[in-house]
Design an enzyme around this catalytic site. Structure first.
Site, PDB file in Angstrom:
ATOM      1  N   TRP A 169       7.338   6.514  52.521  1.00 32.06           N
ATOM      2  CA  TRP A 169       6.298   6.237  51.527  1.00 32.06           C
ATOM      3  C   TRP A 169       6.726   5.160  50.529  1.00 32.06           C
ATOM      4  CZ3 TRP A 169       8.503   6.847  46.867  1.00 32.06           C
ATOM      5  CH2 TRP A 169       9.554   7.755  46.735  1.00 32.06           C
ATOM      6  N   CYS A 170       7.987   4.774  50.568  1.00 34.85           N
ATOM      7  CA  CYS A 170       8.539   3.854  49.574  1.00 34.85           C
ATOM      8  C   CYS A 170       8.227   2.406  49.953  1.00 34.85           C
ATOM      9  CB  CYS A 170      10.048   4.058  49.450  1.00 34.85           C
ATOM     10  SG  CYS A 170      10.912   2.760  48.554  1.00 34.85           S
TER      11      CYS A 170
END
Length: 485
Positions: A169-170
């Site tokens: 998700w980064c």
């Protein structure tokens, strides 16, 4: 010449011949009582003269605009890594100072607040991190997927293991992914893992391998770690002693850095992977990684005397943080305002003002714990501090001397849940008023006047009482004898 007879005419203390005076028991008793009264009152007056007398007033703060307020602190965070711990300052005038390092020291600590080594140096603050340009071309998987089952085995099979700890998700992890896989492919082709064995690039998905990432104290994504065969130190928690990479993240920079790691290792050697000490591409790109997940921050900052904030949080210009797993529980060993006052000076001042310094260290020794098992995630701990200055002044009005200047404060703390990265926030609000304590100078002439008044007053009152007592006794004797008058 003035004759002696003329001088005698101005005698205020004319003498009565001793033969014309009469001693009495009542007079002797009153004389003894008068003498004791004089001694007692003289002692009280002397004690009052020697005692320090002060007056307290509330006045507008006499500090100049150029004066700054010093905040000294020593705060331990058992779950915040020194790698990303940042001390920030802001105020109502628009001042914003991020990641102060000049006057702040960091020390890695374990979960029990015990230090685990010397001072942690964050190194120079990097500017913008370089990445590969965005492209739509598909990247080839070149790095090895690692997990707790193969991590140690792979690490012992290669002299150097470089691992990318990432989170899907980064955004920073996603920007690194193409260049990381390209670099891994280039290095595997140039240094074949099967025949060469000097270096291997791996990756760990921290959303899946949570415990593995936690054992290496990964708090920011992506985190690139360098493990060297034979120099790793295992402890009881499965942690390895290793280094962190902070350089550019484009393919060329990564490849150049990896080649710098491999260069000092001979192809046929299977001994220790020695660290490269030469001036090459690896300089300033890597630094020791924190050996524990906690950090003790100590030092001081100077702020303007306006409402502001002292903030401790995780901060990085090239990493992302999972706010739901961040924990800013902390123990405050010291939090004081103003210049440091030595114990000797404070002891001397307390003899004059016993109440001073009672709130100088209001938060010292306090612990604030967040327990994630109680669903307390994304929690910021806020401390609201109202600061009041106390100034003790001695000397005459024309020659005043400041004996001590100290700041006391009240503190109110609370927990706040928000979507932002958790932080320990100290909101301070200096009061526009101050407490001014002045020492009242004692006049020696006033002391002498009071002593004379005591002696003369007691002597006169005793004489009046003696006269009244003597006349009363004579009157009673005449009544008994039946004399009329």
């Amino acid at each position: 010449m003035i004759s002696s007879s003329k001088l005698k005419s101005v005698d205020f203390y004319r003498k009565i011949p001793r033969d014309l005076t009469e001693a009495s028991l009542s007079g002797a008793g009153l004389s003894i009582i008068a003498a004791l009264s004089m001694i007692f009152l003289f002692g009280m007056e002397l004690n009052n003269y020697l005692a320090v007398s002060t007056t307290t007033a509330i006045v507008v703060d006499r500090s100049s605009d150029a004066d700054f307020l010093r905040i000294e602190f020593n705060i331990s965070f058992p779950a915040l890594s020194c790698e990303f711990a940042s001390v920030d300052v802001s105020d109502a005038l628009g001042t914003h100072r991020l990641n102060i390092t000049k006057t702040v020291q960091k020390f890695s600590i374990d979960s029990n607040l015990r230090p685990t080594g010397s001072e942690f140096h964050s190194g120079p603050i990097a500017g913008s991190i370089k990445h590969d340009d965005d492209s739509d071309e598909e990247h080839v998987e070149g790095s090895v997927e690692l997990n707790p089952r193969n991590f140690d085995r792979v690490g012992h099979q290669h002299e150097i293991l470089v691992v990318n700890f990432y989170a899907p998700w980064c955004p920073w992890s996603n920007k690194l992914k193409p260049s990381w896989e390209k670099a891994a492919k280039i290095m595997s082709e140039k240094y074949d893992p099967e025949t060469d064995g000097r270096i291997l690039l791996g990756k760990v998905d921290c959303t899946i391998e949570v415990d593995l990432c936690r054992s290496h104290h990964i708090q920011g994504y992506p985190s690139i770690r360098i493990f060297r065969k034979g120099s790793d130190i295992r402890d009881t928690h499965g942690h390895h002693d290793h280094e962190s990479y902070y350089g550019d993240r484009d393919t060329d920079s990564l490849v150049k850095f990896m080649e710098g790691l491999v260069a000092p290792i001979p192809l046929t050697g299977h001994g220790l992977a020695l660290e490269d000490k030469s001036e090459n591409a690896t300089k300033n790109a890597k630094r020791p990684a924190p050996v524990t997940g906690g950090c003790r921050l100590e030092g001081f900052v100077r702020v303007k005397k306006v409402p502001g904030n002292l903030l401790v949080t995780a901060r990085s210009a090239s990493h992302s943080f999972d706010a739901s797993t961040m924990n800013v529980s902390h123990f405050i060993s010291q939090l004081t305002f103003g210049k440091k006052i030595t114990p000797r000076v404070m002891s001397d001042v307390k003899r004059i003002l016993p109440y001073i310094g009672a709130s100088h260290e209001r938060l010292n020794g306090k612990t604030y714990i967040i327990k994630h098992e109680n669903s307390e995630a994304n929690v910021t701990i806020e401390h609201y501090l109202q600061v009041v200055k106390t100034e003790v002044v001695t000397g005459s009005p024309n020659h005043e001397h400041t004996l001590v200047e100290e700041y006391e404060y009240t503190a109110h703390s609370s927990l706040l849940q928000s979507p932002d990265i958790p932080a320990a926030k100290f909101h301070f609000e200096p009061s526009p008023m101050q407490v001014l304590v002045k020492e009242n100078p004692k006049s020696f002439s006033h002391f002498i006047t009071n002593v004379c008044a005591i002696i003369g007053g007691v002597f006169t009152v005793a004489g009046i009482l003696d006269s009244m007592l003597h006349n009363t006794m004579n009157l009673m004797k005449k009544v008994e004898l039946g004399k009329q008058f």
